[in-house]
Design a protein around this motif. Structure first.
Motif, short mmCIF file in Angstrom:
data_model
loop_
_atom_site.label_atom_id
_atom_site.label_comp_id
_atom_site.label_asym_id
_atom_site.label_seq_id
_atom_site.Cartn_x
_atom_site.Cartn_y
_atom_site.Cartn_z
N LEU A 13 0.83 -1.15 0.17
CA LEU A 13 0.03 0.04 -0.15
C LEU A 13 0.74 1.26 -0.07
CD1 LEU A 13 -2.70 -1.19 2.56
CD2 LEU A 13 -3.05 -0.70 0.12
N LEU A 14 1.88 1.28 0.69
CA LEU A 14 2.97 2.23 0.69
C LEU A 14 3.44 2.52 -0.48
CD1 LEU A 14 4.53 1.74 4.33
CD2 LEU A 14 2.93 3.74 3.57
N ARG A 15 3.89 1.54 -1.31
CA ARG A 15 4.45 1.47 -2.62
C ARG A 15 3.52 2.14 -3.70
NH1 ARG A 15 7.72 -4.20 -2.55
NH2 ARG A 15 9.43 -3.37 -1.81
N LYS A 16 2.08 1.62 -3.41
CA LYS A 16 1.04 2.16 -4.46
C LYS A 16 0.99 4.01 -4.32
CE LYS A 16 -1.50 -1.96 -4.75
NZ LYS A 16 -2.67 -2.69 -4.56
N SER A 17 1.20 4.33 -3.03
CA SER A 17 0.79 5.67 -2.64
C SER A 17 2.03 6.65 -3.01
CB SER A 17 0.64 5.77 -1.11
OG SER A 17 -0.70 5.07 -0.78
N LYS A 18 3.26 6.03 -3.31
CA LYS A 18 4.40 6.84 -3.71
C LYS A 18 4.09 7.93 -4.55
CE LYS A 18 9.08 6.10 -5.46
NZ LYS A 18 10.25 5.06 -6.03
N GLY A 19 4.99 9.00 -3.91
CA GLY A 19 4.60 10.51 -4.62
C GLY A 19 3.62 11.26 -3.71
N GLU A 20 2.79 10.59 -2.93
CA GLU A 20 1.95 11.50 -1.96
C GLU A 20 2.56 11.87 -0.84
OE1 GLU A 20 -1.52 9.21 -1.17
OE2 GLU A 20 -2.07 8.51 -3.15
N LYS A 21 2.14 13.04 -0.37
CA LYS A 21 2.87 13.75 0.71
C LYS A 21 1.79 14.01 1.85
CE LYS A 21 7.05 14.45 -1.13
NZ LYS A 21 8.22 13.94 -0.79
N TYR A 22 2.42 13.70 2.83
CA TYR A 22 1.58 13.86 4.33
C TYR A 22 2.29 14.81 5.42
CZ TYR A 22 -0.75 9.98 2.16
OH TYR A 22 -1.44 9.30 1.62
N ARG A 23 1.45 15.70 5.87
CA ARG A 23 2.01 16.66 7.01
C ARG A 23 2.55 15.67 8.43
NH1 ARG A 23 3.04 21.16 4.99
NH2 ARG A 23 1.15 21.82 4.71
N ASP A 61 9.90 9.26 2.87
CA ASP A 61 9.86 9.99 1.38
C ASP A 61 8.25 10.62 1.24
OD1 ASP A 61 12.46 9.37 0.50
OD2 ASP A 61 11.89 7.81 -0.73
N MET A 62 7.28 10.08 1.99
CA MET A 62 5.97 10.66 2.09
C MET A 62 5.85 11.81 2.97
SD MET A 62 4.38 6.74 1.69
CE MET A 62 2.71 7.47 1.39
N ILE A 63 6.73 12.17 3.96
CA ILE A 63 6.48 13.25 4.71
C ILE A 63 6.96 14.79 4.23
CG2 ILE A 63 7.09 14.04 7.06
CD1 ILE A 63 8.06 11.33 7.85
N GLU A 64 6.23 15.46 4.40
CA GLU A 64 6.29 17.00 3.86
C GLU A 64 7.64 17.39 4.31
OE1 GLU A 64 4.61 18.81 1.59
OE2 GLU A 64 2.56 17.85 1.46
N ASP A 65 8.28 18.40 3.87
CA ASP A 65 9.52 18.89 4.19
C ASP A 65 9.37 19.53 5.79
OD1 ASP A 65 10.68 18.10 2.10
OD2 ASP A 65 10.74 19.97 0.92
N ASN A 66 8.16 19.99 5.84
CA ASN A 66 7.88 20.63 7.07
C ASN A 66 6.96 20.04 8.18
OD1 ASN A 66 5.55 21.06 5.88
ND2 ASN A 66 5.30 23.18 6.60
N GLY A 67 6.98 18.58 7.70
CA GLY A 67 6.28 17.53 8.52
C GLY A 67 6.86 16.80 9.63
N LEU A 126 7.92 8.39 19.72
CA LEU A 126 9.25 9.25 19.16
C LEU A 126 8.45 10.12 18.30
CD1 LEU A 126 11.46 6.64 18.45
CD2 LEU A 126 11.63 7.78 20.61
N TRP A 127 8.86 11.62 18.47
CA TRP A 127 8.45 12.75 17.55
C TRP A 127 9.76 13.12 16.93
CZ3 TRP A 127 8.31 18.62 19.04
CH2 TRP A 127 7.82 19.26 17.67
N PHE A 128 9.60 12.80 15.37
CA PHE A 128 10.68 13.38 14.49
C PHE A 128 10.19 14.43 13.80
CE2 PHE A 128 11.56 8.93 15.29
CZ PHE A 128 12.99 8.82 15.69
N THR A 129 10.88 15.08 13.08
CA THR A 129 10.72 15.94 12.04
C THR A 129 11.67 15.70 10.80
OG1 THR A 129 12.06 17.79 12.80
CG2 THR A 129 9.87 17.92 13.48
N LYS A 130 11.15 16.14 9.47
CA LYS A 130 11.92 16.08 8.38
C LYS A 130 12.88 16.98 8.47
CE LYS A 130 11.82 14.01 4.39
NZ LYS A 130 10.65 14.09 3.32
N SER A 131 12.89 18.31 9.05
CA SER A 131 13.78 19.42 8.80
C SER A 131 13.68 20.42 9.78
CB SER A 131 13.44 20.26 7.61
OG SER A 131 12.48 21.01 7.70
N GLU A 132 14.68 21.43 10.00
CA GLU A 132 14.62 22.25 10.90
C GLU A 132 13.17 23.32 11.02
OE1 GLU A 132 16.62 22.27 13.52
OE2 GLU A 132 17.94 20.77 12.78
N ASN A 133 12.61 23.43 9.80
CA ASN A 133 11.40 24.28 9.47
C ASN A 133 10.17 23.10 9.81
OD1 ASN A 133 9.61 26.03 8.76
ND2 ASN A 133 9.76 25.53 6.43
#
Length: 315
Positions: A13-23, A61-67, A126-133
């Motif tokens: 299911l994750l592979r089928k959703s490739k390219g979609e982004k989530y906050r 790869d599915m997490i938004e840059d500020n997600g 565990l709370w992770f972020t994709k970036s500093e923003n």
């Protein structure tokens, strides 16, 4: 419709959703302890880690840059040895570029009793972020001040001297959460969300159910209205319910159609205003001394710690 549930293998299911982004990606993955909703049998720890690494590769790869990513886990037990899964997932997600912001403790009152180690009464998120923003809506999750009238101590020349020391919007709940609106947040600031057991209003047939209340705080703190949220192990739908309740869009995956059916029914009840749900921020109930469950049984009156007791072995 601002929510969707899908049945199938999580990697497919994750592979089928490739390219979609989530906050926000939020989930409580299987702990690999042999529950029926996992894989019917326990995988080896080594196999489990490889499987979770494959999932992590797709999720990051599915997490938004500020997600954000919120990954709530417990412990794996092998030959009596306890292995905290958050230590494993910390390495997995950091190796893929995510940044750990908090290791949040979720404390609860009930669980398995042990006789060869202390009984476990907490899990970690565990709370992770994709970036500093990244998004962090602290004001949306503040808790009431116990001492709103407290003021800064007088100091000569200090700008804050004599002024209120707290925030008028409330207190930061800290990284150890207890959902009590008053005393426990100050004296013992723990996320004390009751785990979903027999008398919990949200209880379904799922043996390890994710509380809506825990998901709600993550949804409110790390996303905005209209944002997309993904739960790759959605179970009975707590994260989707939290998302829909607060005007977000949500997608949930699970391999078990029974639990997805329960999730769908719970979401329907939410939208109708009929879902039994523990209100966000409700203080944890403590039994009074007058209740039967608080009184010492007659059989225990003459018992001391040095005595032996005939009882079934506990694990």
């Amino acid at each position: 419709m601002n929510w969707k549930l899908a049945n199938g293998d999580v990697i497919d299911l994750l592979r089928k959703s490739k390219g979609e982004k989530y906050r926000l990606v939020i989930s409580s993955p299987p702990y690999n302890i042999g529950k029926s909703y996992e894989n019917d049998v326990k995988r080896s720890l080594e196999y489990y880690i490889v499987w979770q690494k494959d999932i992590a590769d797709l999720i990051v790869d599915m997490i938004e840059d500020n997600g954000s990513l919120c990954w709530q886990v417990g412990n794996y037990v092998r030959s009596g040895e306890l292995i905290p899964l958050d230590s494993i997932f910390l390495d997995i997600f950091r190796a893929r570029g995510l940044k750990l912001r908090n290791r949040i403790i979720w404390k609860f009152n009930f669980g398995l009793n042990a006789d060869r180690r202390f009984s476990g009464r907490y899990e970690t998120l565990l709370w992770f972020t994709k970036s500093e923003n990244y998004i962090f809506n602290l004001n949306d999750v503040r808790v009431p001040q116990l001492y709103p009238g407290k003021r800064h101590a007088p100091r000569k020349g200090a700008d804050k001297a004599g002024k209120p020391s707290g925030n008028p919007l409330g207190k930061n709940p800290s990284d150890v959460w207890e959902f009590s609106a008053q005393k426990d947040f100050i004296d013992n600031p723990v996320w004390d969300i009751p785990n979903v057991k027999a008398n919990h209003p949200e209880k379904t047939s799922h043996p390890c159910q994710f509380p809506i209340e825990l998901a709600e705080r993550c949804v409110l703190a790390f996303t905005g209205e209209g944002d997309n949220i993904l739960d790759p192990f959605v179970g009975t739908g707590a994260s989707v319910i939290a998302a829909v309740k607060h005007g977000r869009k949500a997608l949930g995956f699970d391999k078990d159609n029974l639990y997805l059916s329960i999730a769908e029914e719970r979401i329907r009840l939410l939208l109708e205003g009929n879902l039994p749900i523990r209100r966000l921020g409700t203080p944890v109930r403590r039994p009074s001394q007058t209740e039967k469950v608080s009184r010492i049984p007659d059989e225990w009156q003459s018992f001391s710690l040095g005595d032996s007791v005939d009882a079934a072995p506990q694990v």
